[in-house]
Design an enzyme around this catalytic site. Structure first.
Site, mmCIF file in Angstrom:
data_model
loop_
_atom_site.group_PDB
_atom_site.id
_atom_site.type_symbol
_atom_site.label_atom_id
_atom_site.label_comp_id
_atom_site.label_asym_id
_atom_site.label_seq_id
_atom_site.Cartn_x
_atom_site.Cartn_y
_atom_site.Cartn_z
ATOM 1 N N TRP A 191 0.681 -1.217 -0.016
ATOM 2 C CA TRP A 191 0.030 -0.043 -0.096
ATOM 3 C C TRP A 191 0.699 1.152 -0.117
ATOM 4 C CZ3 TRP A 191 -4.319 -0.672 -2.154
ATOM 5 C CH2 TRP A 191 -4.946 -1.854 -1.901
ATOM 6 N N ASP A 206 -1.581 6.650 6.368
ATOM 7 C CA ASP A 206 -2.723 5.671 5.784
ATOM 8 C C ASP A 206 -2.883 4.692 7.041
ATOM 9 O OD1 ASP A 206 -4.168 3.952 4.911
ATOM 10 O OD2 ASP A 206 -3.053 3.537 3.007
ATOM 11 N N LYS A 215 -12.638 -1.411 6.446
ATOM 12 C CA LYS A 215 -11.709 -2.524 7.182
ATOM 13 C C LYS A 215 -12.180 -2.489 8.645
ATOM 14 C CE LYS A 215 -9.350 -2.296 3.270
ATOM 15 N NZ LYS A 215 -8.176 -1.736 3.212
HETATM 16 C C1 LIG Z 1 -7.486 -1.297 1.769
HETATM 17 C C2 LIG Z 1 -6.480 -0.458 1.748
HETATM 18 C C3 LIG Z 1 -6.236 0.595 0.761
HETATM 19 C C4 LIG Z 1 -7.094 0.795 -0.267
HETATM 20 O O1 LIG Z 1 -8.288 1.358 0.003
HETATM 21 P P1 LIG Z 1 -9.476 1.490 -1.292
HETATM 22 O O2 LIG Z 1 -10.684 1.986 -0.382
HETATM 23 O O3 LIG Z 1 -9.609 0.374 -1.881
HETATM 24 O O4 LIG Z 1 -8.971 2.805 -1.986
HETATM 25 C C5 LIG Z 1 -5.000 1.220 1.118
HETATM 26 N N1 LIG Z 1 -4.315 1.334 2.259
HETATM 27 C C6 LIG Z 1 -4.438 0.526 3.012
HETATM 28 C C7 LIG Z 1 -3.716 0.433 4.180
HETATM 29 C C8 LIG Z 1 -5.525 -0.383 2.861
HETATM 30 O O5 LIG Z 1 -5.718 -1.256 4.002
#
Ligand SMILES: *Cc1c(COP(=O)(O)O)cnc(C)c1O
Length: 364
Positions: free
Chosen positions: A101, A172, A196
Site C-alpha cells: 500500500w 494511511d 476495514k
Molecule cells: C484497503 C487499503 C487501501 C485501499 O483502499 P481503497 O478503499 O480500496 O482505496 C489502502 N491502504 C490500506 C492500508 C488499505 O488497507
C-alpha cells in the site's frame, strides 16, 4: 443464528449488533418514517447522525480540537492523490515504503510532486520488516513524511508512530484506525478507508490539522480540497450518508465496550493483542505454518501465513469452508493465507481458526 467467522481483509466483518440495529432501523429511522439512505443530507435528522458520529469518533480517538474530521469518498487510493494535491504544494514529499500500500502511495504521489523514498524495504523477497529508524533519510525541506501504519496485504505494522523526524507526519491508517489508541497530535494528517475496521465501503475518514489546510494545488478538485470540505462540514457535495450512519453505529458499539470511551479503545486494543498473540503463537509453534514478517512489526490486524508445503493450500482452504471460516485466502500478490482479525472478529473466531490449524497439521 450463529454466523460464520469472516476473516476478510476488507470489506470486512461487522459487529453483529451493528448489523441488527441497522436492520431494525432500515425502514423507519427513529420514527422519521424514512430509511437513513432516503434522507436529505441537509435535513435535521441526518445532521444529527453526522454530528453524533463525529463527536463519538473525536471522543474515541481523543482528537484535539484543532483537527478537522472530514467524511469523504474515494477510499485510501484516492487519498494517495488527494494528500499530495492538498499538502505537497507541488514541491517535495517524502515516503516510507514498507509494503504494497505505501508503494502505491508513493507511485501515485509522483504525479503531483517531487517524491523521495526516506526508507524502503522493497526487494525481491517481499515485504516483511520496517527499516530501522536511524537508517531513514527524510529531506528536511519535505512538506510531509508519509507512512502506512499497517500494511494490510503484507502484515507489517508500526506499533509506534515514527515521530522523531521534524516533518508533518501523514499516515494511511485504513486498517489501523479504531484498533488501538492513536497519537493523533503526532500526525498532521491521518486517512482511512472505512471498510476495514469502521463500516461499509464508500466512506473515507480524514483527520487533518487545521494548519495544513489552504494550500491545495489549483488543479485539486474542489470536492477533494480539504479546506473546502472542512469549511462545508463535509457537505460540499453529498457525503456517503448511509455509510456514515453505519460507521456511527460502529463508534457507538466501540464506546459500549467499556463505560468510558477512551478505555473502550484500550479494551479493544487489548482484545486485539490477545487475538493476534493466539494466532502467531500457533504459527510459531507449528512445523507446517510459517510467518514471513519480523516479530517486532507483525500486524495485529492482518496475519498473512504460509504452508511450508504449498501443495496443501487447496486442502487447507477446503477445510476452512466446511468449518465456516470464511475468506482466508491470501492476497493474490502474496499468496498463502491471510487472516484479518479486525475489531469485529471475536477471540472465539481466532480460537476456531487455531483449532482447525492444529487439526490440519496433525492430519498432514
Ligand atoms: C484497503 C487499503 C487501501 C485501499 O483502499 P481503497 O478503499 O480500496 O482505496 C489502502 N491502504 C490500506 C492500508 C488499505 O488497507
Amino acid at each position: 443464528m450463529q454466523r460464520p467467522y469472516n476473516f476478510s481483509a476488507g470489506p470486512a466483518a461487522m459487529p453483529n449488533e451493528v448489523l441488527q440495529q441497522a436492520a431494525a432501523e432500515m425502514l423507519d429511522w427513529h420514527g422519521s418514517g424514512m430509511s437513513v439512505m432516503e434522507m436529505s443530507h441537509r435535513g435535521p435528522q441526518f445532521g444529527s447522525i453526522l454530528a453524533q458520529a463525529e463527536a463519538d469518533l473525536r471522543e474515541l480517538l481523543a482528537i484535539p480540537a484543532d483537527y478537522h474530521v472530514l467524511f469523504m469518498q474515494g477510499g485510501a487510493l484516492a487519498e494517495n492523490a488527494i494528500v499530495p494535491l492538498n499538502l505537497s504544494r507541488g514541491a517535495k514529499a517524502d515516503y516510507v515504503v514498507t509494503g504494497s500500500w505505501s508503494q502505491k502511495s508513493q507511485l501515485e504521489a509522483r504525479k503531483f510532486c517531487d517524491v523521495h523514498l526516506a526508507a524502503s524495504t522493497h526487494d525481491t523477497t517481499g515485504y516483511g520488516l520496517i527499516p530501522p529508524l536511524d537508517m531513514w533519510n527524510p529531506r528536511h525541506d519535505a512538506q510531509y513524511l508519509h507512512y502506512c501504519a499497517n500494511e494490510t496485504i503484507d502484515g507489517v505494522e508500526f506499533h509506534v508512530a515514527p515521530t522523531q523526524f521534524s516533518l508533518p507526519l501523514v499516515a494511511d491508517m485504513s486498517s489501523t484506525i479504531l484498533s488501538r489508541p492513536i497519537d493523533v497530535a503526532a500526525h498532521a494528517c491521518i486517512y482511512a478507508g472505512a471498510q476495514k475496521n469502521i463500516g461499509p465501503a464508500g466512506l473515507t475518514l480524514v483527520v487533518v490539522h487545521r494548519d495544513m489546510l489552504g494550500h491545495a494545488l489549483p488543479s485539486c478538485p474542489s470536492a477533494f480540497d480539504y479546506g473546502v470540505v472542512a469549511k462545508n462540514g463535509s457537505m460540499y457535495n453529498t457525503p456517503p450518508t448511509y455509510a456514515i450512519y453505519v460507521a456511527g453505529l460502529v463508534f457507538q458499539w466501540v464506546k459500549r465496550q467499556t463505560e468510558d470511551a477512551l478505555r473502550g479503545i484500550a479494551a479493544i486494543a487489548e482484545r486485539n493483542r490477545k487475538k493476534a498473540d493466539l494466532l502467531y503463537a500457533c504459527i510459531d509453534a507449528s512445523e507446517l505454518f510459517t510467518s514471513r514478517v519480523a516479530r517486532e512489526c507483525r500486524s495485529r490486524m492482518n496475519v498473512p501465513f504460509f504452508l511450508r508445503d504449498e501443495s496443501l493450500n487447496d486442502a487447507f482452504l477446503q477445510g476452512t469452508q466446511q468449518r465456516q471460516l470464511l475468506q482466508l485466502k491470501g492476497h493474490k500478490s502474496v499468496g498463502g493465507m491471510r487472516a484479518s482479525i479486525y475489531n469485529a472478529m471475536p477471540l472465539a473466531g481466532v480460537q476456531a481458526l487455531v483449532d482447525y490449524m492444529h487439526e490440519f497439521e496433525r492430519s498432514h
